[in-house]
Design an enzyme around this catalytic site. Structure first.
Site: not given
Length: 373
Positions: A129, A227
């Site tokens: 990531d 998110y």
């Protein structure tokens, strides 16, 4: 696929490299053959000699390196794909929501384009990531930059001349960058407030010693990528009003609110800034996607009429290129290791794997990812 080219970044502002010598040593030991463009690691403190000692072959340019290599690694999206051979696996940031023309070109050139931003945010893919590894560093740098510019100190100090109260820092957006900003500000001795549209992060904020600012925005949540969900205009207006009071009493305000693939929400207006104290520092970490702060400018510092300083918070990880490169290299190495077939000693493009399925955008001359077809 086992022949890798490590590209030199063309952007003069870029200081990082996608692979460091220590990880090249690991990858060559596995069976990968790696070429590195001369000068690739210069800005992040890694010499050409260190790459050679790690087992890499040096080439003079990206264009020279494209010939015969099956995997191309770079950080930022390519300015041109001319010379990259058909069937090459290309890994980089691609900004896919805003770069449809580039995706079309990569598909037409029969490249397999992996977008680093689209790597799923799962436990298995955590080591790959890049968003988390780089924004964590950016959150740290944002606080350090603001502290250096602030005309007062952050910690409380008791002296024979009197007591200095701790500076107040307000972090808006408690993702990876925000959490690191909170931790850094607390370590420097500031009093920290934080807000996020996701109530679930309150416990994380408090565990770092900060106060969580509660604003009732109604039903909220987060996407499957982790998110914050996009706010409605009514929710944004409500958030702006409630935040204004905290901004006005703060010495440093850091905004980190981005919505993946969309324009950043405007959170601090000129009206609020006009009521903030002279010398207050605002760092807008969403400036490259439209900005959370009215009047912020990309790569520029703005000083308002009432003496508030608005700092650009874009690509702050470039200010610590040695560690940023180390973390990026770990991300790339994890990807190359995960898809390495020990029997064939080559990388397999396996679309049955959820990670590859999530980040591979083009293959066989077409765009294959459902979100970009």
């Amino acid at each position: 696929m086992k022949k890798i080219l490590l590209c030199k970044e063309n952007d003069p502002l870029e200081t990082r490299t996608a692979l460091i010598p220590d990880d090249i040593k690991k990858l060559t030991a596995m069976g990968y053959e790696i070429s590195v463009v001369r000068g690739t690691g210069e800005k992040s403190g890694f010499s050409d000699e260190s790459y050679e000692k790690a087992g890499a072959k040096l080439v003079s340019s990206n264009e020279e390196g494209y010939k015969g290599n099956e995997i191309v690694l770079r950080i930022m999206k390519p300015e041109s794909i001319d010379g990259i051979e058909k069937g090459t696996l290309h890994l980089s940031y691609l900004d896919p929501f805003n770069e449809r023309e580039l995706l079309d070109k990569m598909a037409a050139a029969d490249l397999m384009a992996v977008s680093l931003e689209m790597i799923p945010r799962t436990t298995l893919a955590q080591k790959m990531d890049v968003q988390s590894s780089q924004t964590s560093l950016a959150g740290y740098v944002a606080v350090v930059n603001a502290a250096a510019r602030l005309p007062k100190i952050l910690p409380m100090m008791v002296t024979p001349s009197g007591t200095i109260n701790p500076a107040r820092v307000f972090i808006i957006g408690v993702g990876v960058a925000g959490l690191q900003a909170i931790a850094t500000a607390k370590r420097l001795g500031a009093r920290v407030d934080a807000f996020d549209t996701r109530p679930v992060v309150e416990e994380q904020v408090k565990s770092l010693g900060a106060s969580f600012v509660k604003i009732d925005l109604g039903e909220m949540g987060q996407t499957d990528q982790g998110y914050a969900k996009e706010l409605t205009p009514e929710q944004i207006a409500k958030q702006q009003k409630a935040q204004a009071k905290v901004c006005e009493r703060s010495d440093i305000v850091i905004t980190t609110a981005k919505v993946f693939g969309r324009k950043a929400p405007r959170l601090i207006s000129k009206d609020v800034i006009s009521r903030m104290k002279r010398g207050t520092i605002i760092v807008d970490m969403a400036v490259s996607t439209g900005g959370n702060v009215e009047g912020s400018k990309l790569f520029e510092e703005v000083v308002t009429d009432n003496g508030v300083i608005i700092m650009s918070g874009d690509m702050l990880e470039r200010q610590v290129p040695q560690d940023a490169s180390k973390m990026l290299s770990g991300n790339f190495t994890a990807f190359l290791t995960h898809f390495y077939n020990k029997e064939t000693k080559e990388l397999d493009v396996n679309l049955n794997d959820e990670i590859m399925k999530g980040c591979l955008l083009t293959q066989n001359g077409q765009i294959i990812h459902e979100r970009f077809k």
